[in-house]
Design a protein around this motif. Structure first.
Motif, PDB file in Angstrom:
ATOM      1  N   LYS A   1     108.056  -1.217 103.967  1.00 66.20           N
ATOM      2  CA  LYS A   1     109.210  -1.883 104.587  1.00 66.20           C
ATOM      3  C   LYS A   1     110.577  -1.512 104.225  1.00 66.20           C
ATOM      4  O   LYS A   1     111.395  -1.282 105.064  1.00 66.20           O
ATOM      5  N   ALA A   2     110.579  -0.997 102.907  1.00 71.19           N
ATOM      6  CA  ALA A   2     111.634  -0.258 102.467  1.00 71.19           C
ATOM      7  C   ALA A   2     111.493   0.808 101.747  1.00 71.19           C
ATOM      8  O   ALA A   2     110.418   1.103 101.206  1.00 71.19           O
ATOM      9  N   PRO A   3     112.485   1.657 101.462  1.00 69.72           N
ATOM     10  CA  PRO A   3     112.268   3.056 100.919  1.00 69.72           C
ATOM     11  C   PRO A   3     111.531   3.006  99.454  1.00 69.72           C
ATOM     12  O   PRO A   3     110.859   3.682  98.947  1.00 69.72           O
ATOM     13  N   GLU A   4     112.138   2.043  98.721  1.00 68.86           N
ATOM     14  CA  GLU A   4     111.623   1.710  97.525  1.00 68.86           C
ATOM     15  C   GLU A   4     110.297   1.269  97.330  1.00 68.86           C
ATOM     16  O   GLU A   4     109.469   1.420  96.067  1.00 68.86           O
ATOM     17  N   LEU A   5     109.684   0.995  98.438  1.00 67.10           N
ATOM     18  CA  LEU A   5     108.232   0.569  98.441  1.00 67.10           C
ATOM     19  C   LEU A   5     107.267   1.612  98.935  1.00 67.10           C
ATOM     20  O   LEU A   5     106.121   1.316  99.093  1.00 67.10           O
ATOM     21  N   SER A   6     107.848   2.735  99.018  1.00 67.65           N
ATOM     22  CA  SER A   6     107.095   4.148  99.537  1.00 67.65           C
ATOM     23  C   SER A   6     105.972   4.448  98.476  1.00 67.65           C
ATOM     24  O   SER A   6     105.945   4.043  97.276  1.00 67.65           O
ATOM     25  N   ARG A   7     104.820   4.820  98.878  1.00 67.51           N
ATOM     26  CA  ARG A   7     103.771   5.231  97.943  1.00 67.51           C
ATOM     27  C   ARG A   7     103.472   6.801  98.349  1.00 67.51           C
ATOM     28  O   ARG A   7     103.269   6.997  99.603  1.00 67.51           O
ATOM     29  N   LYS A   8     103.102   7.488  97.504  1.00 63.73           N
ATOM     30  CA  LYS A   8     102.527   8.638  97.588  1.00 63.73           C
ATOM     31  C   LYS A   8     101.293   9.089  97.845  1.00 63.73           C
ATOM     32  O   LYS A   8     100.453   8.327  97.133  1.00 63.73           O
ATOM     33  N   VAL A   9     100.662   9.783  98.761  1.00 64.76           N
ATOM     34  CA  VAL A   9      99.375   9.940  99.040  1.00 64.76           C
ATOM     35  C   VAL A   9      99.296  11.308  98.998  1.00 64.76           C
ATOM     36  O   VAL A   9     100.047  12.163  99.330  1.00 64.76           O
ATOM     37  N   ASP A  10      98.114  11.948  98.546  1.00 70.17           N
ATOM     38  CA  ASP A  10      97.840  13.221  98.367  1.00 70.17           C
ATOM     39  C   ASP A  10      97.509  13.884  99.552  1.00 70.17           C
ATOM     40  O   ASP A  10      97.750  15.189  99.638  1.00 70.17           O
ATOM     41  N   LYS A  11      96.979  13.320 100.823  1.00 65.55           N
ATOM     42  CA  LYS A  11      96.479  13.858 101.792  1.00 65.55           C
ATOM     43  C   LYS A  11      96.629  12.869 102.987  1.00 65.55           C
ATOM     44  O   LYS A  11      96.558  11.868 102.798  1.00 65.55           O
ATOM     45  N   ILE A  12      97.157  13.752 103.978  1.00 63.71           N
ATOM     46  CA  ILE A  12      97.130  12.698 105.058  1.00 63.71           C
ATOM     47  C   ILE A  12      96.307  12.968 106.361  1.00 63.71           C
ATOM     48  O   ILE A  12      95.997  14.398 106.459  1.00 63.71           O
ATOM     49  N   ASP A  13      96.250  12.308 107.338  1.00 60.18           N
ATOM     50  CA  ASP A  13      95.370  12.768 108.270  1.00 60.18           C
ATOM     51  C   ASP A  13      95.946  13.899 109.280  1.00 60.18           C
ATOM     52  O   ASP A  13      95.208  14.970 109.711  1.00 60.18           O
ATOM     53  N   GLN A  14      97.200  13.814 109.573  1.00 65.56           N
ATOM     54  CA  GLN A  14      97.863  14.566 110.491  1.00 65.56           C
ATOM     55  C   GLN A  14      99.161  15.008 109.860  1.00 65.56           C
ATOM     56  O   GLN A  14      99.997  14.310 109.864  1.00 65.56           O
ATOM     57  N   VAL A  15      99.391  16.272 109.781  1.00 65.18           N
ATOM     58  CA  VAL A  15     100.986  16.643 108.947  1.00 65.18           C
ATOM     59  C   VAL A  15     101.777  16.536 110.357  1.00 65.18           C
ATOM     60  O   VAL A  15     101.360  16.856 111.584  1.00 65.18           O
ATOM     61  N   PRO A  16     103.024  16.748 110.065  1.00 64.69           N
ATOM     62  CA  PRO A  16     103.956  16.811 111.007  1.00 64.69           C
ATOM     63  C   PRO A  16     104.147  18.088 111.720  1.00 64.69           C
ATOM     64  O   PRO A  16     103.706  19.163 111.117  1.00 64.69           O
ATOM     65  N   GLU A  17     104.510  18.185 112.992  1.00 61.69           N
ATOM     66  CA  GLU A  17     104.404  19.311 113.701  1.00 61.69           C
ATOM     67  C   GLU A  17     105.795  19.486 114.248  1.00 61.69           C
ATOM     68  O   GLU A  17     106.191  18.564 115.119  1.00 61.69           O
ATOM     69  N   ALA A  18     106.333  20.545 114.101  1.00 61.78           N
ATOM     70  CA  ALA A  18     107.813  20.865 114.667  1.00 61.78           C
ATOM     71  C   ALA A  18     107.523  21.166 116.185  1.00 61.78           C
ATOM     72  O   ALA A  18     106.609  21.503 116.709  1.00 61.78           O
ATOM     73  N   GLU A  19     108.794  20.713 116.508  1.00 63.97           N
ATOM     74  CA  GLU A  19     108.808  20.721 118.487  1.00 63.97           C
ATOM     75  C   GLU A  19     108.070  21.884 118.888  1.00 63.97           C
ATOM     76  O   GLU A  19     107.248  21.811 119.811  1.00 63.97           O
ATOM     77  N   PHE A  20     108.620  23.094 118.508  1.00 61.07           N
ATOM     78  CA  PHE A  20     108.016  24.457 118.880  1.00 61.07           C
ATOM     79  C   PHE A  20     107.192  25.118 117.945  1.00 61.07           C
ATOM     80  O   PHE A  20     106.692  26.245 118.300  1.00 61.07           O
ATOM     81  N   GLY A  21     106.626  24.269 117.083  1.00 67.02           N
ATOM     82  CA  GLY A  21     105.589  25.213 116.035  1.00 67.02           C
ATOM     83  C   GLY A  21     106.558  25.480 114.747  1.00 67.02           C
ATOM     84  O   GLY A  21     107.571  25.673 114.887  1.00 67.02           O
ATOM     85  N   LEU A  22     105.618  25.550 113.736  1.00 78.66           N
ATOM     86  CA  LEU A  22     106.227  25.900 112.614  1.00 78.66           C
ATOM     87  C   LEU A  22     106.763  27.251 112.415  1.00 78.66           C
ATOM     88  O   LEU A  22     107.707  27.382 111.668  1.00 78.66           O
ATOM     89  N   ASN A  23     106.185  28.340 113.015  1.00 77.57           N
ATOM     90  CA  ASN A  23     106.805  29.682 113.114  1.00 77.57           C
ATOM     91  C   ASN A  23     107.946  29.644 113.835  1.00 77.57           C
ATOM     92  O   ASN A  23     109.035  30.267 113.413  1.00 77.57           O
ATOM     93  N   ALA A  24     108.158  28.885 114.956  1.00 82.63           N
ATOM     94  CA  ALA A  24     109.424  28.738 115.385  1.00 82.63           C
ATOM     95  C   ALA A  24     110.670  28.263 114.639  1.00 82.63           C
ATOM     96  O   ALA A  24     111.623  28.555 114.738  1.00 82.63           O
ATOM     97  N   PHE A  25     110.194  27.175 114.002  1.00 78.12           N
ATOM     98  CA  PHE A  25     111.108  26.359 113.059  1.00 78.12           C
ATOM     99  C   PHE A  25     111.546  27.705 111.797  1.00 78.12           C
ATOM    100  O   PHE A  25     112.765  27.542 111.663  1.00 78.12           O
ATOM    101  N   ARG A  26     110.570  28.141 111.227  1.00 75.93           N
ATOM    102  CA  ARG A  26     111.031  29.346 110.494  1.00 75.93           C
ATOM    103  C   ARG A  26     111.852  30.279 110.701  1.00 75.93           C
ATOM    104  O   ARG A  26     112.817  30.777 110.149  1.00 75.93           O
TER     105      ARG A  26
END
Length: 135
Positions: free
Chosen positions: A24-49
């Motif tokens: 609910k709030a940023p101070e309640l965030s928890r870190k996880v080592d692995k997520i199921d799906q990483v974010p994807e840039a709109e036109f791909g990571l290479n285009a972002f770079r």
């Protein structure tokens, strides 16, 4: 200058991600080592770079000093796919950190990401993006 932009483009790399599942709030965030799906840039990571490399302009002070080194920025891809919380965590001076932050802020205004997913829920994900160069 085109040669410098090309060199910068070649040296922009993504070094890792950490996911912070938002409660609910940023101070309640928890870190996880692995997520199921990483974010994807709109036109791909290479285009972002490529976008980062094209917009980045070395400062005159850095050019005069023939500076070389690495800048490191972190940012968060929010649950809604926005690029937020941009920070320069490693700066080499000469105004280069400010320039890197300017570039990321400019990109953030125009781009949208597909958010990360963990346990079938959208989560905010923190990225670290180094920018290496030699002038």
């Amino acid at each position: 200058m085109d040669k410098l932009k090309y060199l910068t483009f070649l040296l922009v790399t993504l070094i890792g991600t950490s996911a912070y599942a938002q409660d609910k709030a940023p101070e309640l965030s928890r870190k996880v080592d692995k997520i199921d799906q990483v974010p994807e840039a709109e036109f791909g990571l290479n285009a972002f770079r490529h976008q980062v490399a094209n917009l980045f302009v070395p400062t005159q002070e850095a050019i005069k000093a023939k500076a070389s080194g690495t800048l490191l920025a972190t940012f968060v891809i929010s649950k809604t796919g926005e690029l937020t919380d941009i920070e320069i965590v490693k700066d080499m001076g000469y105004g280069m950190g400010e320039e890197y932050k300017r570039v990321l802020k400019e990109i953030a205004k125009k781009s949208k990401w597909k958010p990360g997913v963990h346990n079938n829920e959208k989560v905010a994900v923190k990225y670290a993006l180094p920018l290496r160069f030699a002038l």
